[in-house]
Design a protein around this motif. Sequence first.
Motif, PDB file in Angstrom:
ATOM      1  N   PHE A 297      41.384  30.986  88.509  1.00 22.70           N
ATOM      2  CA  PHE A 297      40.960  29.710  87.943  1.00 22.70           C
ATOM      3  C   PHE A 297      41.215  28.537  88.885  1.00 22.70           C
ATOM      4  N   THR A 298      42.240  28.637  89.708  1.00 27.14           N
ATOM      5  CA  THR A 298      42.622  27.529  90.576  1.00 27.14           C
ATOM      6  C   THR A 298      43.263  28.069  91.830  1.00 27.14           C
ATOM      7  N   ASP A 299      43.380  27.211  92.845  1.00 26.53           N
ATOM      8  CA  ASP A 299      44.015  27.617  94.099  1.00 26.53           C
ATOM      9  C   ASP A 299      45.468  27.179  94.181  1.00 26.53           C
ATOM     10  N   PHE A 300      45.826  26.199  93.372  1.00 26.78           N
ATOM     11  CA  PHE A 300      47.213  25.703  93.342  1.00 26.78           C
ATOM     12  C   PHE A 300      47.583  25.445  91.890  1.00 26.78           C
ATOM     13  N   ALA A 301      48.796  25.865  91.517  1.00 23.57           N
ATOM     14  CA  ALA A 301      49.315  25.599  90.175  1.00 23.57           C
ATOM     15  C   ALA A 301      50.790  25.262  90.293  1.00 23.57           C
ATOM     16  N   GLY A 302      51.160  24.128  89.738  1.00 29.94           N
ATOM     17  CA  GLY A 302      52.560  23.718  89.721  1.00 29.94           C
ATOM     18  C   GLY A 302      52.964  23.361  88.304  1.00 29.94           C
ATOM     19  N   THR A 303      54.075  23.905  87.842  1.00 27.90           N
ATOM     20  CA  THR A 303      54.539  23.678  86.478  1.00 27.90           C
ATOM     21  C   THR A 303      55.748  22.756  86.482  1.00 27.90           C
ATOM     22  N   HIS A 304      55.687  21.719  85.643  1.00 30.89           N
ATOM     23  CA  HIS A 304      56.778  20.762  85.492  1.00 30.89           C
ATOM     24  C   HIS A 304      57.232  20.766  84.038  1.00 30.89           C
ATOM     25  N   LEU A 305      58.539  20.808  83.821  1.00 23.90           N
ATOM     26  CA  LEU A 305      59.088  20.847  82.463  1.00 23.90           C
ATOM     27  C   LEU A 305      60.167  19.787  82.306  1.00 23.90           C
ATOM     28  N   ARG A 306      60.304  19.301  81.082  1.00 26.47           N
ATOM     29  CA  ARG A 306      61.356  18.334  80.779  1.00 26.47           C
ATOM     30  C   ARG A 306      62.727  19.004  80.883  1.00 26.47           C
ATOM     31  N   ALA A 307      63.715  18.211  81.232  1.00 31.83           N
ATOM     32  CA  ALA A 307      65.049  18.754  81.481  1.00 31.83           C
ATOM     33  C   ALA A 307      65.596  19.469  80.252  1.00 31.83           C
ATOM     34  N   ALA A 308      65.350  18.926  79.061  1.00 30.48           N
ATOM     35  CA  ALA A 308      65.870  19.544  77.840  1.00 30.48           C
ATOM     36  C   ALA A 308      65.280  20.930  77.614  1.00 30.48           C
ATOM     37  N   VAL A 309      64.007  21.119  77.992  1.00 32.54           N
ATOM     38  CA  VAL A 309      63.363  22.421  77.834  1.00 32.54           C
ATOM     39  C   VAL A 309      63.962  23.419  78.810  1.00 32.54           C
ATOM     40  N   LEU A 310      64.116  22.990  80.050  1.00 30.85           N
ATOM     41  CA  LEU A 310      64.618  23.896  81.079  1.00 30.85           C
ATOM     42  C   LEU A 310      66.056  24.294  80.805  1.00 30.85           C
ATOM     43  N   ALA A 311      66.847  23.392  80.247  1.00 34.31           N
ATOM     44  CA  ALA A 311      68.256  23.680  79.964  1.00 34.31           C
ATOM     45  C   ALA A 311      68.436  24.510  78.711  1.00 34.31           C
ATOM     46  N   GLY A 312      67.333  24.774  77.986  1.00 36.93           N
ATOM     47  CA  GLY A 312      67.451  25.533  76.762  1.00 36.93           C
ATOM     48  C   GLY A 312      68.149  24.764  75.664  1.00 36.93           C
ATOM     49  N   GLU A 313      68.024  23.435  75.702  1.00 36.30           N
ATOM     50  CA  GLU A 313      68.664  22.616  74.680  1.00 36.30           C
ATOM     51  C   GLU A 313      67.736  22.501  73.470  1.00 36.30           C
ATOM     52  N   ASP A 317      63.441  15.069  72.240  1.00 37.77           N
ATOM     53  CA  ASP A 317      63.393  13.999  71.249  1.00 37.77           C
ATOM     54  C   ASP A 317      62.413  12.926  71.689  1.00 37.77           C
ATOM     55  N   GLY A 318      61.325  12.759  70.926  1.00 36.73           N
ATOM     56  CA  GLY A 318      60.375  11.695  71.192  1.00 36.73           C
ATOM     57  C   GLY A 318      59.455  11.999  72.354  1.00 36.73           C
ATOM     58  N   PRO A 319      58.403  11.176  72.516  1.00 36.91           N
ATOM     59  CA  PRO A 319      57.449  11.382  73.605  1.00 36.91           C
ATOM     60  C   PRO A 319      58.069  11.000  74.948  1.00 36.91           C
ATOM     61  N   PRO A 320      57.575  11.582  76.032  1.00 37.28           N
ATOM     62  CA  PRO A 320      58.100  11.223  77.361  1.00 37.28           C
ATOM     63  C   PRO A 320      57.647   9.823  77.765  1.00 37.28           C
ATOM     64  N   ASP A 321      58.389   9.230  78.686  1.00 34.86           N
ATOM     65  CA  ASP A 321      58.044   7.909  79.201  1.00 34.86           C
ATOM     66  C   ASP A 321      58.395   7.861  80.677  1.00 34.86           C
ATOM     67  N   ALA A 322      58.422   6.656  81.247  1.00 37.12           N
ATOM     68  CA  ALA A 322      58.661   6.514  82.682  1.00 37.12           C
ATOM     69  C   ALA A 322      60.055   6.966  83.091  1.00 37.12           C
ATOM     70  N   SER A 323      60.978   7.042  82.148  1.00 38.85           N
ATOM     71  CA  SER A 323      62.342   7.464  82.478  1.00 38.85           C
ATOM     72  C   SER A 323      62.568   8.954  82.252  1.00 38.85           C
ATOM     73  N   THR A 324      61.564   9.655  81.754  1.00 37.35           N
ATOM     74  CA  THR A 324      61.725  11.082  81.465  1.00 37.35           C
ATOM     75  C   THR A 324      61.794  11.872  82.771  1.00 37.35           C
ATOM     76  N   VAL A 325      62.839  12.644  82.917  1.00 26.40           N
ATOM     77  CA  VAL A 325      63.026  13.449  84.128  1.00 26.40           C
ATOM     78  C   VAL A 325      62.297  14.781  83.948  1.00 26.40           C
ATOM     79  N   MET A 326      61.465  15.096  84.927  1.00 25.34           N
ATOM     80  CA  MET A 326      60.738  16.361  84.935  1.00 25.34           C
ATOM     81  C   MET A 326      61.246  17.228  86.094  1.00 25.34           C
ATOM     82  N   PHE A 327      61.325  18.519  85.846  1.00 24.25           N
ATOM     83  CA  PHE A 327      61.709  19.472  86.874  1.00 24.25           C
ATOM     84  C   PHE A 327      60.473  20.247  87.313  1.00 24.25           C
TER      85      PHE A 327
END
Length: 817
Positions: A297-313, A317-327
Amino acid sequence: MDRGSERDTPPGRGAGDTAAGRIALAVVVVDRTGLVSHWSSGVRRLFGVDREDAVGRPAADLLPVSGALPEDPHVDAMPDAYEEYDGPGPDLEASLGGASAYATAGRARLSPDRHAPDGERLDVLWWAYPLVGPGTSGLLVLAADATRLRDERGYDDETAERISPGFARHTELPASEELERRLPEILPSMGPGLSGRIVSQVLELGYPVLEFSQFDRVPVTPYWGVPRRPGRTRAEAAAPRERVVAVPVPAGAEQDLEYAAVRERLEFLNEVSSAIGTSLDLGETIREVTSAAVPRFTDFAGTHLRAAVLAGEGFPDGPPDASTVMFRVWVEHNDEPGRWDDTVPVGEAFAFPEHTPFYQCMVTGEPVLIPRVTKELAGRIAGEFEKRDLRPLISGRSLLIVPLKARNVVLGFMVLMRRPDRPAFDDMDRTTGAELAARAGLVLDNARMYTYQENVADTLQDSMLPQVSPRMAGCDVATRYLPGTRLGRIGGDWFDTIKLPGSRTALVVGDVMGHGLNSAAMMGQLRTAVQTMAAMETPPAQLLRNLDDLARRLGDNYLATCLYAVYDPIRGELTLANAGHIPPVLVRAEDGSSELLELPTGAPIGVGGVAFETSRVKVAPGDRLVLCTDGLVEVRGSDIGEGLAALCESAAHPAASMDDACDTIIRALNTRGGRKDDVALLMARLNGIPDEHVAEWRLESDPAEVPRARRLVRERLLAWGLPQAVETAELLVSEVVTNAVRHGRSDRIGLRVVRTDALLFEVTDDEPALPAMLGAGPHDDAGRGLRVVSRLAREWGASAAGHHKTVWFEQTVTARH
C-alpha cells in the motif's frame, strides 16, 4: 511464433475491443533453480493453490508454461493433464540455463482433474519473461483466465478461440507513457530492487498484449482502479496537463473497474487484518501494524503513539494538543537501508508543531491527504522541526496521515508515503488508509488494555506481597513468588515475616482458594489481620481461631489455608499451628536430612467450628525451615505425595546461599508439567542466638534501680566491645526503666539486652496497659521519655501478653573506625 513487436501493422488497431485487455493477472516469479519464489493472490485464485503450498516447489509442477521453464515437463509425461499450444509471440530457440532467452507466450487448457474440480477445463493465457542480472530470480510469469474473458465480455466461442497472448513494443500502443508508468502495478508486494529490474526487462522484451487477429493487438492492462469521473480516460486522470493518447475505457466497463478496485482493497484489508493482532504484546502488535502496509500500500510507514498508550497506562485523558508527547515507535520502508534512521529515529519522543499536517491529523482525528509534497511544502514542514532536514525525504512523495483511534479517542497516527515514481494517494486510498488505521487502532487498543491490565495485576500483586528483609533476628530468610499460568497473573498466595518482641520472628504462608482479583483482595485482608494479631503476641492457635472468625464474618466464600510459625532464636524453638495447609519441611543441619513436620492439619480458614492446635519443635542452629503453597507440589493428574517427596529431596540439596537453595527447589519442582496455580515459597535458616549474646537482669521497682540499670548495660556493652553504643543505650534504658518503675504494679521489672546485627533492649513489667506518647509543654516535668526513645532508637514498640507488657527498642550498632 513471430515477435509481435516486429509486425508491420498499424499500432492500436482494434482498440474498440480494449475491454478484453483489462484483465486480472496472476504473477509468479521463479528462481534460477526452477523453484517458485513469488506467488501472488491472483495465482491462488486462478490455480487454487495457496502461497504457502507453492513457494519453494518446482514451478514445472504448478504452471503449464511450455518451453519457458528449466527442465519443463513434456506433455507426454503428464497424460491428460493439459493440452497446450503457443499463440503468436517469439519462437527463438536460444536458451539461458535451459529456458528460452527471450520472452515467450502461450495458451494452455488444463483438464478438470488437475485444477478445476467442478469439472470445467481451465483456459489459461500466459506470458513468460527471462530475468537477467543480480539476484536469484530467473523467470517472471504472467497468467490470465481466458474463460473469464469469454464469459464476462460475451464473446462467442469463435472469437474466444482467436484470442492469443503476444508482445509488442509499448511505444506502438496507445498511451505508451501511461502503460510504462503503470507497469509496476502488475508486480504487487515486491521490493523496489526486484520490481525495477523486472519492469525494465519487460519493456525491453515486449509489452504483453492480447491478439484477436493478425492485426488487432490490445495491451494487457490490469485493474488500476476507478477513473475520477465517468467517461474520463486513464491518461487524463494521471496527467491532465499533458496531451497523451489515451487507452479508452469502453462503455459499461466503469462498474467492472470499480468493483475490481474495491475488491482489491478489501482483499488487502482482509490480508492486513489476518496479519495483525496475532499477539497481545504491545510492541509486537506495533511492528505488525506498521509492516502490514509496506510495500503493497505504501513505501514508508511510521507509527506514532501517545506516551500513555505506549506505557500501558490507563486510557489517554482528553484529545491531544500541542503539548501531547508522541513516541515514534516503529518505522518500516523499502528504501535503501539506513536512509531514514538519522532523521526519523525509532524511539524518539516529541510534541508535533501546530502548523504541520501531522498535528492536523492528531487533533482532528481525520485523515490528511497530500497527493504530492511540493518543495515549498516540504520546506515549510521541515522548518517546523529543529535540527533536521526532512526535505530530501518527503519532497515529491505522496503523503497520507491516518489517525489511530479507539472508542473515538486518538491513540496516535500513522504516516504513509509513496515514492514519486508510484501513483499518488487518491480518495479511495484515503478511505483504504482510514480503514487500515481503524483496524490497527482496535488491535493496538486491545494490546494496550491487555498491557494495562497486566501492569495493574503486577502492581496489585507486588503491593500485597511484603518486602521481606533477608535478615531477621537469629534467622536468614529467602522467598520466591511465581504467578500462575492462568489469565490474570494474580491470586491469593502469600508469605510474610513479622518481627515479634523478644527477638522472635513469625513466619507465615497462606493460600486463598480461587484465583483472580477476588482472591487477591481476600488475601490482602487476611494478611493484614495476621500482621495485626501477630504484633499483639497472639499465640499461633489463637491467631488462627481469630482469623477463622474474621473470614466467616466477611462472607461465606472466604476460604483459605494458612501455616503460622513463631521462631524463638534464644530458646531454639518453633511454635506452629496449621489451618489446612501442606506441612513444612525441616532440613537438619547436623546430617543434612529433611522431613515433613507432622502437625495437626486443622481445617481451612472460613470453615468454622474446628479447633486449632499448637505444636512445638526444637531446632538447632543452621536448620532450615521450608514453607510453600500447594501450587509448587500439586499437579493435576499426579499424587500430591509425589510432590511432597520431591520437595523434601530438593530442600535437602546443599546450596551456597539461601537464594541458591530456593532456586534449586523451584527448578526441581517447577519443571513438572501441568502447573497452573501460583507458587509462594519461604525458606528460613534458623541460626539461633548464642547465650553469650543475651544478657538478662531482674530489677526492683525502685527509682534507685535506674542508675543500676544504666551501669549493667554499660558494662555489658563494653564487654561486647561496643563502647560507641554506650551513651545512647544508657539514656534510652534510663527512660524506659523509669516509666516501668513509675507505672508498674509489682516489685519485679525485667531488663534484657540481645545482640544480633543490632542491639535489642526489652523492659518488662506487670502493667498490661500499653504506654502512650504524650505531648509535653515547656513547663511539664514528664511526658518526654518516649519522644526521646522515638527520636534516638532505630525502631521501638510495645506489646502486651497476659498480665504484663514489654517495651522494646533497637539501636544500630556502628562499626568502630
